[in-house]
Write an enzyme that holds these catalytic residues in place. Sequence first.
Site, PDB file in Angstrom:
ATOM      1  CG  ASP A  59      -2.083   0.962   1.082  1.00 23.67           C
ATOM      2  OD1 ASP A  59      -1.853   2.157   0.795  1.00 23.67           O
ATOM      3  OD2 ASP A  59      -3.232   0.526   1.246  1.00 23.67           O
ATOM      4  CB  SER A  82      -6.595   2.420   0.521  1.00 24.29           C
ATOM      5  OG  SER A  82      -5.318   2.978   0.679  1.00 24.29           O
ATOM      6  CB  THR A 137      -6.063  -2.885   1.179  1.00 21.04           C
ATOM      7  OG1 THR A 137      -5.624  -1.555   0.900  1.00 21.04           O
ATOM      8  CG2 THR A 137      -5.558  -3.820   0.101  1.00 21.04           C
ATOM      9  CG  HIS A 187      -0.559   8.941   4.793  1.00 20.68           C
ATOM     10  ND1 HIS A 187      -1.251   9.899   4.087  1.00 20.68           N
ATOM     11  CD2 HIS A 187      -1.058   7.749   4.387  1.00 20.68           C
ATOM     12  CE1 HIS A 187      -2.130   9.306   3.291  1.00 20.68           C
ATOM     13  NE2 HIS A 187      -2.030   7.997   3.449  1.00 20.68           N
ATOM     14  CG  ASP A 245      -3.202   1.030  -2.424  1.00 20.20           C
ATOM     15  OD1 ASP A 245      -1.976   1.282  -2.392  1.00 20.20           O
ATOM     16  OD2 ASP A 245      -3.943   1.194  -1.432  1.00 20.20           O
TER      17      ASP A 245
END
Length: 461
Positions: free
Chosen positions: A39, A84, A137, A271, A307
Amino acid sequence: MPLPPRPRSSPPQERSADANGRTSRQETRPSNVILLIPDGFGPASAALAREYLRHQGQASQLALDPFQVGSVRTRAADHRITDSAAAATAYATGTKTNNGHIATAPDGTTLPTLLETAQQRGMATGLVATSRITHATPAAFSAHTPARDREDVIARQQIEQDIDVMLGGGRRHFLPATHDEGGRKDKENLIEEARRRGYRIAQTASDLNGSGARPLLGLFSNDHMAYELDRANTAQPSLARMTDAALNLLSTREDGFFLMVEGSRIDHAAHDNDPATQLHETLAFDRAVRTVLNNTSSDTLVVAVADHETGGLTLGRTQDGQTASTWYPDVFDGVSASSSALFTVLSESRSPNHGTPFVHGIDEWIANATGLTDLTATETRSLADASHPRDVAALLNRRAQIGWTTNGHTATDVHLYARGPGAHCFLGHHDNTSVGTMLLDLLGPDHKVHPAPSPPYQTRA
Ligand SMILES: [Zn+2]
């Protein structure tokens, strides 16, 4: 109606052309399908981790590097930058949807998923993640809701889905609010419900030892699982350990299996613009990939794809008016905790109950945690004033001369990797929905149900 029998170990056949020159993918049906989702992992995430392995003399490439076959466009139906939920829905269902939607179309219609299709074919199924297992996810493969934050609802749907193996974090969505760790307002105890349905329950890494039996529900933390950098102080298993356990349990099914493995927290580190934590999340994912590649037979299709990219990571930056001609992977050699964990310690040290103002010992403390022994006065001050984990990570980013453009996701294309029967279908550049459609075609009982993806987002050899 019973599904047609499917050959297990016959060798995959090459694609053949019909009278009109069109090719069919029907003949290259894999016995097992494993989808690996790192991810938030962009092209620069791969370059950072690979260069770090080279710098350390550990390896010259990532486990997936030899299987890179293309790239993927990630946009959602309603935004050029996906979240996501929409991105995982594209892979799980082959359908473009809006941000926030879990295996539902923009109008809310329920979309059949890869996992459900595999179950209809009699295959065993598994989900492994380092986030809460109810997070976007894994949820997009096992639940249906237009609102990704309804994780209590997602947990109930997951328990009712009869998935053979589910391993990850997120106990709070399975336990009633009356329980120490629980958060469910409906007072349901889904762990007890899972036991009633025959699930074995695992809560620590050691619970994965031994052979055991399906079905297995492993919930190793209340929230997300610990970052790999911070995991040593916990009883949690690594992503590779969970993947190994899932493969052991699923591979005994005569009719094959579908497994989704997510390196969930590469995204979270990005992030926070935290390069060392992202590096170690990527390396943990890489070890899980090696586990998959070393323990699966030639009748297994392995597809890996992020993703979306997170953070706008780049290696090299303009700093103090100077453009960079290198970046420094050695900065991460001594880092032993995530910026998030370091920030927590910094914050607690500033609480009124804390004895000594922490700033006086900050140099020694940061040297222990990061290996950086030569902080400037400016760097010490910026750590003392940090108001977010990103402010701690900024120290590492400047030292390593790497940059980030955002605290969120980007629309950058992501790498696509494939190995095994049907891998050639993934060659070229694809829209994310084409990846889902091709997986459904390869795995499903009748490829006509899911029409082949159309150009221009696809290049075939
Ligand atoms: Zn994501």
